[in-house]
Design an enzyme around this catalytic site. Structure first.
Site, PDB file in Angstrom:
ATOM      1  N   GLY A  78      28.948 114.041  87.400  1.00  0.00           N
ATOM      2  CA  GLY A  78      27.838 114.980  87.536  1.00  0.00           C
ATOM      3  C   GLY A  78      26.527 114.333  87.946  1.00  0.00           C
ATOM      4  CB  THR A  79      25.859 111.189  89.842  1.00  0.00           C
ATOM      5  OG1 THR A  79      26.964 110.566  89.202  1.00  0.00           O
ATOM      6  CG2 THR A  79      24.717 110.226  90.008  1.00  0.00           C
ATOM      7  CG  HIS A  84      27.260 104.919  88.602  1.00  0.00           C
ATOM      8  ND1 HIS A  84      27.090 106.239  88.272  1.00  0.00           N
ATOM      9  CD2 HIS A  84      27.617 104.911  89.919  1.00  0.00           C
ATOM     10  CE1 HIS A  84      27.313 106.987  89.346  1.00  0.00           C
ATOM     11  NE2 HIS A  84      27.631 106.207  90.349  1.00  0.00           N
ATOM     12  CB  SER A  87      35.977 113.983  90.378  1.00  0.00           C
ATOM     13  OG  SER A  87      34.877 114.168  91.225  1.00  0.00           O
ATOM     14  CE  LYS A 134      40.044 122.957  93.824  1.00  0.00           C
ATOM     15  NZ  LYS A 134      41.267 123.240  93.041  1.00  0.00           N
ATOM     16  N   GLY A 135      33.638 121.418  91.793  1.00  0.00           N
ATOM     17  CA  GLY A 135      32.573 121.723  90.834  1.00  0.00           C
ATOM     18  C   GLY A 135      33.014 122.567  89.657  1.00  0.00           C
TER      19      GLY A 135
END
Ligand code: A3P
Length: 313
Positions: free
Chosen positions: A67-68, A127, A157, A280-281
């Site tokens: 979710g960056t 990160h 992902s 896709k989220g």
């Protein structure tokens, strides 16, 4: 005259060359308990040793693919909401990664002077695992926001993301690297727990978010994020629907369809196509990629590692 700062690859070349190495889909180097991507290792070390935060800096940290992009968009929208008229926000023209610098790229490329030139308050993104953050940051020199996600969805992902560059990537190999901890920036459990414990010890300085919680009620978490950032929504803004505007501006459906997020590349390392950051989220897409046995194995590992910490996946 100012002394020349050697590029990290030069300055830390010998140090990195002496670290344990793993050849995989993203070659890794084991540094202070974590498998950093080899390409970024000198940059992370340079960040750790050279970065001095300003008191109003906000460091946005994520585990990769957790979710960056969303967090960068939300934090940027919260921070800049008063500066732009409705309908003319930079996020409508720019990819979130072009709005907030990624520490690994900046330091790896020897461009840290760029950070010095940024006006305050600065938003920066990395990160980097908690124990590897610069002392100035962990010592309380600025605030930190962290986002994580169900590891099952993270690995799916990551697989799709890296497949854009390596079409013959093996999902099984990537899955194994998550379970044995050698995945880039892994072990993932230690990455997450570092920030989890920091958020418990210093709730005023470290804010902990989960991707799934954001999906469930973005407004509630955007409100809390704004408060944490020292920019709470005023009653007048609330009445005018400012929270919903931020959520809508940063929503997956909105962002995915913007020209800025469909074309070109972001980042300097291997130049990822911008559209690769919007797939896709959703939560739970892992069901179409792994067997119930694989899912249970991953869940068991994380449940075990998170046991007694109060953190659930
Ligand atoms: P999926 O591959 O599961 O779709 P990161 O930004 O850390 O690289 O993570 C990328 C993941 O976040 C991708 O997940 C991507 O689709 C999702 N994502 C990107 N922008 C988003 C947004 N605005 N809202 C929700 N999810 C988003």
């Amino acid at each position: 005259a100012t002394a020349r700062v050697p590029p990290p690859k030069e300055e830390f070349g010998d140090l990195v060359a002496a670290l344990p190495r793993k050849e995989q889909f993203l070659d890794g180097r084991f540094y202070q308990g974590f498998w950093l991507p080899e390409h970024y290792t000198p940059g992370v070390i340079a960040f750790q040793r050279r970065f001095t935060p300003r008191p109003d800096d906000m460091v946005l940290v994520s585990y990769p693919k957790c979710g960056t992009t969303w967090l960068k968009a939300l934090a940027f929208a919260v921070m800049t909401r008063a500066a732009y008229p409705a309908g003319d926000h930079p996020l409508l023209r720019l990819n979130p990664h072009d709005c907030i610098p990624f520490v690994e790229d900046v330091f790896t490329d020897g461009h840290e002077a760029k950070l010095d030139r940024l006006p305050s308050p600065r938003l920066i993104n990395t990160h980097t695992p908690y124990p590897l953050l610069p002392e100035g940051v962990t010592g309380g020199g600025c605030k930190v926001v962290y986002i994580c996600r169900d590891p099952k969805d993270m690995v799916v992902s990551l697989y799709h993301f890296l497949r854009r560059l390596q079409p013959d990537l093996s999902f099984a190999d990537m899955f194994d690297s998550v379970t044995d901890g050698t995945v880039p920036y892994g072990p993932m459990w230690d990455h997450v727990l570092g920030y989890w414990h920091a958020s418990l010890a210093h709730p005023d300085r470290v804010f902990f978010l989960k991707y799934e919680d954001l999906l469930q009620d973005a407004g509630e978490h955007v409100r809390a994020l704004a408060e944490f950032m020292g920019r709470p929504f005023s009653p007048a803004e609330e009445a005018a629907g400012a929270v919903a505007s931020v959520v809508e501006l940063c929503s997956f459906d909105k962002m995915k369809d913007l020209e800025a997020n469909k074309r070109g590349t972001a980042g300097t390392y291997k130049s990822m196509p911008r559209d690769a950051f919007f797939r896709k989220g959703v939560a739970g897409d892992w069901v179409s990629h792994m067997s119930p046995e694989m899912a249970a194995r991953l869940d068991d590992i994380f449940r075990d590692k998170f046991g007694g910490t109060g953190l659930t996946i």
